[in-house]
Design a protein around this motif. Sequence first.
Motif, PDB file in Angstrom:
ATOM      1  N   PHE A 180       0.456 -11.379  -0.671  1.00 10.91           N
ATOM      2  CA  PHE A 180       1.191 -10.224  -0.181  1.00 10.91           C
ATOM      3  C   PHE A 180       1.464 -10.298   1.319  1.00 10.91           C
ATOM      4  N   GLY A 181       2.618  -9.760   1.713  1.00  9.53           N
ATOM      5  CA  GLY A 181       2.869  -9.519   3.120  1.00  9.53           C
ATOM      6  C   GLY A 181       2.109  -8.274   3.551  1.00  9.53           C
ATOM      7  N   GLY A 188      -1.429   2.845  -6.458  1.00 10.95           N
ATOM      8  CA  GLY A 188      -1.330   1.399  -6.359  1.00 10.95           C
ATOM      9  C   GLY A 188       0.126   0.972  -6.248  1.00 10.95           C
ATOM     10  N   PRO A 189       0.372  -0.272  -5.823  1.00 11.87           N
ATOM     11  CA  PRO A 189       1.746  -0.779  -5.744  1.00 11.87           C
ATOM     12  C   PRO A 189       2.407  -0.820  -7.124  1.00 11.87           C
ATOM     13  N   LEU A 223      -8.289  -2.192  -5.032  1.00 12.63           N
ATOM     14  CA  LEU A 223      -7.300  -2.073  -6.098  1.00 12.63           C
ATOM     15  C   LEU A 223      -7.635  -3.029  -7.232  1.00 12.63           C
ATOM     16  N   LEU A 274       6.129  -3.682  -0.099  1.00 11.23           N
ATOM     17  CA  LEU A 274       5.372  -4.924  -0.010  1.00 11.23           C
ATOM     18  C   LEU A 274       6.125  -6.056  -0.688  1.00 11.23           C
ATOM     19  N   GLN A 301      -7.435  -3.713   0.113  1.00  9.95           N
ATOM     20  CA  GLN A 301      -6.324  -3.340   0.981  1.00  9.95           C
ATOM     21  C   GLN A 301      -6.858  -2.513   2.146  1.00  9.95           C
ATOM     22  N   PRO A 309      -2.353  -5.985   0.275  1.00  5.50           N
ATOM     23  CA  PRO A 309      -3.539  -6.300  -0.538  1.00  5.50           C
ATOM     24  C   PRO A 309      -3.947  -7.764  -0.398  1.00  5.50           C
ATOM     25  N   TYR A 334      -8.285  -6.518  -5.668  1.00  7.63           N
ATOM     26  CA  TYR A 334      -7.708  -6.698  -4.344  1.00  7.63           C
ATOM     27  C   TYR A 334      -8.369  -5.734  -3.367  1.00  7.63           C
TER      28      TYR A 334
END
Lengths: 117, 110
Positions: free
Chosen positions: B100-101, B42-43, A91, B88, A37, A43, A35
């Motif tokens: 993703f938003g 990271g998320p 990512l 997110l 971002q 992302p 990804y």
Amino acid sequence: EAGVAQSPRYKIIEKRQSVAFWCNPISGHATLYWYQQILGQGPKLLIQFQNNGVVDDSQLPKDRFSAERLKGVDSTLKIQPAKLEDSAVYLCASSPRTGLSGANVLTFGAGSRLTVL
Amino acid sequence: TQLLEQSPQFLSIQEGENLTVYCNSSSVFSSLQWYRQEPGEGPVLLVTVVTGGEVKKLKRLTFQFGDARKDSSLHITAAQPGDTGLYLCAGVSQGGKLIFGQGTELSVKP
């Protein structure tokens, strides 16, 4: 369980130079994602691998970006030549699911922050 | 093209306040996920909601999936400084793709 490993964590290059990022997913995870971002945004998927095959690369700028996952384990994302707008965090994520049905559960790495001057 | 709009984009509140973050789309998703991302990381997945109208609670966080599976909300009760981060939402399409938003940047001041 070890997480998703990414390197380098930070990279600063000048425009028109090249850069490569490496990702080692969680052991046994069949699906690997890259990804992009950009600061202030969510992302955006660049490419998705299922084992060593590409599932989705519709948003990968193929004139300058390339990615491979030769042995179905770790992966490399390359940018050549880089542009100013490529400045972002890259990512890597992995998942044990095929993603064909139901919800994916993605585990993300910490990311590689690229600054293009 | 499936898009997810999050609001607000930025939220700065005092410790102890309540807040709600919204995630809206014109598209139907098979499920929806909420992630939290801290600076330099990271998320991290918080929850997945699958059924229209579903409500899930995670301590002080309440997640709801809209009846039509096009929208979702995240409500935090009595926010704490440790809740600070980027939230997110991500819609999962029928083909399993995650969209993703743009995220909601939350700052909780002590």
